[in-house]
Design a protein around this motif. Structure first.
Motif, PDB file in Angstrom:
ATOM      1  N   THR A  25      48.689  -0.320   6.737  1.00  0.00           N
ATOM      2  CA  THR A  25      48.059  -1.357   7.428  1.00  0.00           C
ATOM      3  C   THR A  25      46.865  -1.199   7.222  1.00  0.00           C
ATOM      4  OG1 THR A  25      48.189  -0.207   9.707  1.00  0.00           O
ATOM      5  CG2 THR A  25      50.213  -1.414   8.953  1.00  0.00           C
ATOM      6  N   ALA A  26      46.118  -2.369   7.631  1.00  0.00           N
ATOM      7  CA  ALA A  26      44.575  -2.427   7.536  1.00  0.00           C
ATOM      8  C   ALA A  26      44.139  -1.428   8.615  1.00  0.00           C
ATOM      9  CB  ALA A  26      44.081  -3.893   7.995  1.00  0.00           C
ATOM     10  N   GLU A  27      44.879  -1.086   9.736  1.00  0.00           N
ATOM     11  CA  GLU A  27      44.258  -0.277  10.783  1.00  0.00           C
ATOM     12  C   GLU A  27      44.167   1.104  10.302  1.00  0.00           C
ATOM     13  OE1 GLU A  27      46.284  -2.573  11.347  1.00  0.00           O
ATOM     14  OE2 GLU A  27      45.148  -4.107  12.422  1.00  0.00           O
ATOM     15  N   GLN A  28      45.464   1.558   9.696  1.00  0.00           N
ATOM     16  CA  GLN A  28      45.668   2.638   9.201  1.00  0.00           C
ATOM     17  C   GLN A  28      44.674   3.043   8.024  1.00  0.00           C
ATOM     18  OE1 GLN A  28      49.831   2.340   8.029  1.00  0.00           O
ATOM     19  NE2 GLN A  28      50.549   3.550   9.880  1.00  0.00           N
ATOM     20  N   VAL A  29      44.483   2.376   7.297  1.00  0.00           N
ATOM     21  CA  VAL A  29      43.473   2.522   6.197  1.00  0.00           C
ATOM     22  C   VAL A  29      42.004   2.645   6.450  1.00  0.00           C
ATOM     23  CG1 VAL A  29      42.577   1.595   3.886  1.00  0.00           C
ATOM     24  CG2 VAL A  29      45.094   1.262   4.651  1.00  0.00           C
ATOM     25  N   ALA A  30      41.625   1.759   7.612  1.00  0.00           N
ATOM     26  CA  ALA A  30      40.151   2.078   8.229  1.00  0.00           C
ATOM     27  C   ALA A  30      40.304   3.307   8.907  1.00  0.00           C
ATOM     28  CB  ALA A  30      40.298   0.727   9.281  1.00  0.00           C
ATOM     29  N   GLU A  31      41.454   3.790   9.364  1.00  0.00           N
ATOM     30  CA  GLU A  31      41.213   5.052  10.149  1.00  0.00           C
ATOM     31  C   GLU A  31      41.109   6.151   9.110  1.00  0.00           C
ATOM     32  OE1 GLU A  31      44.037   7.975  12.996  1.00  0.00           O
ATOM     33  OE2 GLU A  31      44.268   5.854  12.922  1.00  0.00           O
ATOM     34  N   VAL A  48      46.646  15.258  -3.580  1.00  0.00           N
ATOM     35  CA  VAL A  48      46.948  15.456  -2.136  1.00  0.00           C
ATOM     36  C   VAL A  48      47.841  14.327  -1.663  1.00  0.00           C
ATOM     37  CG1 VAL A  48      45.471  17.265  -1.553  1.00  0.00           C
ATOM     38  CG2 VAL A  48      44.838  14.996  -0.890  1.00  0.00           C
ATOM     39  N   LEU A  49      48.519  14.428  -0.373  1.00  0.00           N
ATOM     40  CA  LEU A  49      49.315  13.033   0.130  1.00  0.00           C
ATOM     41  C   LEU A  49      48.768  12.884   1.507  1.00  0.00           C
ATOM     42  CD1 LEU A  49      51.583  11.190  -0.540  1.00  0.00           C
ATOM     43  CD2 LEU A  49      53.227  13.055   0.487  1.00  0.00           C
ATOM     44  N   TYR A  50      48.238  11.810   1.520  1.00  0.00           N
ATOM     45  CA  TYR A  50      47.683  11.301   2.944  1.00  0.00           C
ATOM     46  C   TYR A  50      48.700  10.658   3.960  1.00  0.00           C
ATOM     47  CZ  TYR A  50      44.646   9.428   6.560  1.00  0.00           C
ATOM     48  OH  TYR A  50      44.148   9.215   7.798  1.00  0.00           O
ATOM     49  N   ASN A  51      49.055  11.442   4.902  1.00  0.00           N
ATOM     50  CA  ASN A  51      50.207  10.729   5.905  1.00  0.00           C
ATOM     51  C   ASN A  51      49.619  10.063   6.826  1.00  0.00           C
ATOM     52  OD1 ASN A  51      52.407  10.229   7.625  1.00  0.00           O
ATOM     53  ND2 ASN A  51      53.524  12.068   7.117  1.00  0.00           N
ATOM     54  N   PRO A  52      49.392   8.730   7.131  1.00  0.00           N
ATOM     55  CA  PRO A  52      49.025   7.947   8.202  1.00  0.00           C
ATOM     56  C   PRO A  52      49.422   8.111   9.591  1.00  0.00           C
ATOM     57  CG  PRO A  52      50.084   6.605   6.809  1.00  0.00           C
ATOM     58  CD  PRO A  52      50.293   7.941   6.174  1.00  0.00           C
ATOM     59  N   HIS A  53      50.695   9.005   9.578  1.00  0.00           N
ATOM     60  CA  HIS A  53      51.315   9.275  10.801  1.00  0.00           C
ATOM     61  C   HIS A  53      50.926  10.477  11.410  1.00  0.00           C
ATOM     62  CE1 HIS A  53      53.383   5.310  10.233  1.00  0.00           C
ATOM     63  NE2 HIS A  53      53.954   5.890   9.079  1.00  0.00           N
ATOM     64  N   LYS A  54      49.989  11.150  10.735  1.00  0.00           N
ATOM     65  CA  LYS A  54      49.704  12.596  11.145  1.00  0.00           C
ATOM     66  C   LYS A  54      48.183  12.700  11.365  1.00  0.00           C
ATOM     67  CE  LYS A  54      53.281  15.474   8.964  1.00  0.00           C
ATOM     68  NZ  LYS A  54      53.407  16.691   7.984  1.00  0.00           N
ATOM     69  N   PRO A  55      47.589  13.467  12.374  1.00  0.00           N
ATOM     70  CA  PRO A  55      46.206  13.595  12.489  1.00  0.00           C
ATOM     71  C   PRO A  55      45.378  13.771  11.096  1.00  0.00           C
ATOM     72  CG  PRO A  55      47.437  14.587  14.314  1.00  0.00           C
ATOM     73  CD  PRO A  55      48.387  14.370  13.249  1.00  0.00           C
ATOM     74  N   ASN A  56      44.375  13.126  10.918  1.00  0.00           N
ATOM     75  CA  ASN A  56      43.814  13.507   9.737  1.00  0.00           C
ATOM     76  C   ASN A  56      44.664  13.246   8.357  1.00  0.00           C
ATOM     77  OD1 ASN A  56      41.355  13.971  11.100  1.00  0.00           O
ATOM     78  ND2 ASN A  56      41.916  16.085  11.493  1.00  0.00           N
ATOM     79  N   GLY A  57      45.431  12.616   8.595  1.00  0.00           N
ATOM     80  CA  GLY A  57      46.460  12.605   7.355  1.00  0.00           C
ATOM     81  C   GLY A  57      47.328  13.831   7.187  1.00  0.00           C
ATOM     82  N   GLY A  58      47.308  14.545   8.066  1.00  0.00           N
ATOM     83  CA  GLY A  58      47.903  16.117   7.478  1.00  0.00           C
ATOM     84  C   GLY A  58      47.235  16.688   6.784  1.00  0.00           C
ATOM     85  N   LEU A  59      45.969  16.589   6.475  1.00  0.00           N
ATOM     86  CA  LEU A  59      45.392  17.385   5.528  1.00  0.00           C
ATOM     87  C   LEU A  59      44.045  18.122   6.205  1.00  0.00           C
ATOM     88  CD1 LEU A  59      45.179  14.520   2.650  1.00  0.00           C
ATOM     89  CD2 LEU A  59      46.519  16.599   2.739  1.00  0.00           C
ATOM     90  N   THR A  60      43.652  18.958   5.736  1.00  0.00           N
ATOM     91  CA  THR A  60      42.140  19.692   6.011  1.00  0.00           C
ATOM     92  C   THR A  60      41.250  19.200   5.281  1.00  0.00           C
ATOM     93  OG1 THR A  60      42.524  21.504   4.219  1.00  0.00           O
ATOM     94  CG2 THR A  60      43.740  21.888   6.258  1.00  0.00           C
ATOM     95  N   VAL A  61      39.932  19.379   5.829  1.00  0.00           N
ATOM     96  CA  VAL A  61      38.745  18.967   5.201  1.00  0.00           C
ATOM     97  C   VAL A  61      38.699  19.862   3.544  1.00  0.00           C
ATOM     98  CG1 VAL A  61      36.130  19.089   5.347  1.00  0.00           C
ATOM     99  CG2 VAL A  61      37.560  18.598   7.287  1.00  0.00           C
ATOM    100  N   GLU A  62      39.044  20.747   3.446  1.00  0.00           N
ATOM    101  CA  GLU A  62      38.853  21.397   2.291  1.00  0.00           C
ATOM    102  C   GLU A  62      39.936  20.853   1.468  1.00  0.00           C
ATOM    103  OE1 GLU A  62      39.405  26.174   0.448  1.00  0.00           O
ATOM    104  OE2 GLU A  62      40.433  25.607   2.246  1.00  0.00           O
ATOM    105  N   GLN A  63      41.064  20.441   1.760  1.00  0.00           N
ATOM    106  CA  GLN A  63      41.941  19.835   0.869  1.00  0.00           C
ATOM    107  C   GLN A  63      41.425  18.469   0.190  1.00  0.00           C
ATOM    108  OE1 GLN A  63      45.401  20.010   3.502  1.00  0.00           O
ATOM    109  NE2 GLN A  63      46.755  20.862   1.790  1.00  0.00           N
ATOM    110  N   LEU A  64      40.978  17.687   1.108  1.00  0.00           N
ATOM    111  CA  LEU A  64      40.247  16.441   0.948  1.00  0.00           C
ATOM    112  C   LEU A  64      39.160  16.746  -0.183  1.00  0.00           C
ATOM    113  CD1 LEU A  64      40.160  14.635   4.155  1.00  0.00           C
ATOM    114  CD2 LEU A  64      41.815  13.940   2.412  1.00  0.00           C
ATOM    115  N   ARG A  65      38.296  17.713   0.104  1.00  0.00           N
ATOM    116  CA  ARG A  65      37.032  17.618  -0.686  1.00  0.00           C
ATOM    117  C   ARG A  65      37.512  18.492  -1.979  1.00  0.00           C
ATOM    118  NH1 ARG A  65      33.132  20.833   3.781  1.00  0.00           N
ATOM    119  NH2 ARG A  65      32.465  18.918   4.844  1.00  0.00           N
ATOM    120  N   ASN A  66      38.793  19.343  -2.373  1.00  0.00           N
ATOM    121  CA  ASN A  66      39.356  19.626  -3.713  1.00  0.00           C
ATOM    122  C   ASN A  66      39.986  18.546  -4.228  1.00  0.00           C
ATOM    123  OD1 ASN A  66      37.969  22.190  -2.965  1.00  0.00           O
ATOM    124  ND2 ASN A  66      39.744  23.070  -2.100  1.00  0.00           N
TER     125      ASN A  66
END
Length: 395
Positions: free
Chosen positions: A139-145, A227-245
Motif C-alpha cells: 500500500t502507499a502508506e506502507q511504502v512511504a513508511e 534482503v527481504l523487507y516485511n512491511p508488517h514488522k518494525p523497520n521491515g524486520g531488518l537492521t541498519v547494517e542489513q539495509l546498508r549492505n
C-alpha cells in the motif's frame, strides 16, 4: 436421552464478515466493491453469448475490449486483442477513437490503461472486485513508511525504486516521484541495469520473486545481496547494517498463483512425463526457477511453445486458464502441454471477470450507462506516467 428445549427461537445474527463472505455485503474499507449497481444475467442464461455479440455490435467502434491471457475462454472470445497487462494498456492508448475501453483483467491493469489513454476515453472494469493479491501487498502508506526507514538508515538517497507493472497506481506514482522506473517480467533485467546506473541499491516492489530471480539468475548477484523487507514488522524486520549492505531490498510480496509451484511439482512432473520441458514464469520461487529448464514472461511462454518441435512435452508453471488454452491450441501439432502442479489453480480474482459481468457491462454501455469506470487522479497519474515513460525509454 436428554432433550434440551428453549421457549424462544435463538436470535442468531450473521456477522459482517459472514455477510461479506456470502456476497451479501460490501467491505467499506476496501478499495474495490463487490456489487454491481444493476442486475447481472444469470450464469446459466443460454442467451449470454448472443447478448454479448448484440451489445458489442451495437457499440461498434465505440468499444474496445482487452482480454488478459489469464481470462476465461468465454471472455477471451469477445476480446479485440489479447496480451499481458502492459501490452494491453498500450493497445488501448493506440485506439483513441474508442470511447470505452473494457479491460477484462484486474484493477491495476485498468488503472494503467487509464493512465496511458486520453481523458476522453473511459476505462471500465466489468467487476470492481477483480483485484490482484500481489498488488494489494504493497500500500502507499506502507511504502512511504519503508522510505522513512531507508532514510533513517542513511540509504534512501542511494536507493532507486523499481516497481513491477503488477502494482497499484499509487505505487507507480511513488516510484516516479522518487526517480524510479516500472518493469515488466520481460524487461526486468534492463530496468535493474538502468536503476543501478542511477544509484547503489534498488527497492523492488512488490514481487520479491521476480526481483530475486532477476538479480541472482539473470545478473549474477548472490542471494546474500538481497534482503527481504516485511512491511508488517518494525523497520521491515531488518537492521541498519542489513539495509546498508544489501544491493536489492525486496518487498515481501508474491503472486498467489505462481507462489504455489514447488520443487516437488517439478520433480513430480519429470517423473510422470519423461523428457518433459519445464517452463515457468519468473514470479515463481527462486528454487523453482532454478529447477526449471526455461524461465520467461507470459509472452515468452507462448512464443516458446509456438517454436517448439512437434512431439515435444511441456509442463508450464503459470495460470491455468492460459495453460489449458495453450494445451488445446498445440494439441493438433502433437505438442503435449500440461499444468506444472497437480492441484488446479486459477487466478481467483482474474476469474471474477466472467461472461455475465461482461454482458452486463456491454449492455449497460450500449444503453448509455457508464458503469465501473476506473479513474486515476491527476497527481497520481502524472507521477505514475513519469515512471512508465522511464520504462519506455529503456534501451
Amino acid at each position: 436421552m436428554r432433550v434440551v428445549t428453549t421457549a424462544q427461537p435463538l436470535d442468531v445474527q450473521p456477522t459482517p464478515l459472514a455477510l461479506l463472505l456470502l456476497g451479501r455485503e460490501a467491505d467499506p474499507k476496501s478499495e474495490r466493491g463487490v456489487e454491481c449497481p444493476g442486475d447481472l444475467p444469470s450464469p446459466s442464461d443460454p442467451d449470454l453469448v448472443a447478448r454479448a455479440r448484440a451489445a458489442k455490435e451495437k457499440l461498434g467502434d465505440k468499444v474496445f475490449i482487452l482480454g488478459h491471457h489469464y481470462q476465461r475462454d468465454e471472455v477471451i472470445e469477445f476480446a479485440d486483442v489479447t496480451g499481458d497487462s502492459f501490452k494491453l494498456a498500450k493497445d488501448a492508448a493506440a485506439r483513441p477513437e474508442a470511447e470505452y475501453i473494457v479491460f477484462c483483467g484486474v484493477h491495476f491493469m485498468a488503472e494503467s490503461a487509464d493512465i496511458l489513454t486520453s481523458d476522453d476515453q473511459k476505462v471500465v472494469l466489468p467487476d470492481l472486485a477483480a483485484g490482484c493479491s500481489m498488488a494489494d501487498m504493497a500500500t502507499a502508506e506502507q511504502v512511504a513508511e519503508c522510505w522513512d526507514v531507508l532514510t533513517e538508515a542513511g540509504v534512501a538517497d542511494v536507493t532507486v525504486p523499481v516497481s513491477y507493472m503488477n502494482s497499484s497506481a499509487d505505487i507507480k506514482a511513488f516510484t516516479g516521484k522518487h526517480g524510479g522506473t516500472i518493469c515488466t517480467s520481460s524487461n526486468a533485467e534492463r530496468a535493474l541495469e538502468w536503476a543501478f546506473a542511477q544509484g547503489e541499491k534498488i527497492l523492488f516492489l512488490p514481487d520479491q520473486h521476480l526481483g530475486r530471480n532477476t538479480a541472482v539468475r539473470d545478473m549474477g548477484m548472490s542471494l546474500d545481496d538481497c534482503v527481504l523487507y516485511n512491511p508488517h514488522k518494525p523497520n521491515g524486520g531488518l537492521t541498519v547494517e542489513q539495509l546498508r549492505n544489501a544491493k536489492m531490498i525486496l518487498w515481501r510480496g508474491h503472486c498467489s498463483v505462481h507462489g504455489r509451484f514447488s520443487v516437488d511439482s517439478v520433480n513430480d512432473v519429470r517423473a510422470r512425463i519423461p523428457g518433459v520441458n519445464v517452463l515457468v514464469h519468473p514470479e515463481c520461487k527462486h528454487e523453482v526457477v532454478a529447477a526449471a529448464d526455461y524461465v520467461g514472461s507470459t509472452e515468452y511462454i507462448i512464443k516458446a511453445l509456438e517454436a517448439a518441435p512437434a512431439g515435444s512435452k511441456w509442463a508450464i508453471g503459470t495460470e491455468l486458464n492460459l495453460v489449458r488454452r495453450l494445451a488445446n491450441r498445440f494439441a493438433a501439432q502433437d505438442k503435449e502441454v500440461v499444468f506444472l502442479d497437480k492441484t488446479v489453480c486459477f487466478c481467483s480474482t482474474m476469474n471474477r471477470i466472467d461472461l455475465p459481468h461482461l454482458v452486463w457491462t456491454l449492455e449497460s454501455l450500449a444503453e448509455g450507462n457508464l458503469v465501473n469506470e476506473i479513474r486515476v487522479d491527476k497527481e497520481t497519474e502524472s507521477f505514475a506516467k513519469l515512471a512508465l515513460e522511464r520504462m519506455l525509454a529503456l534501451p
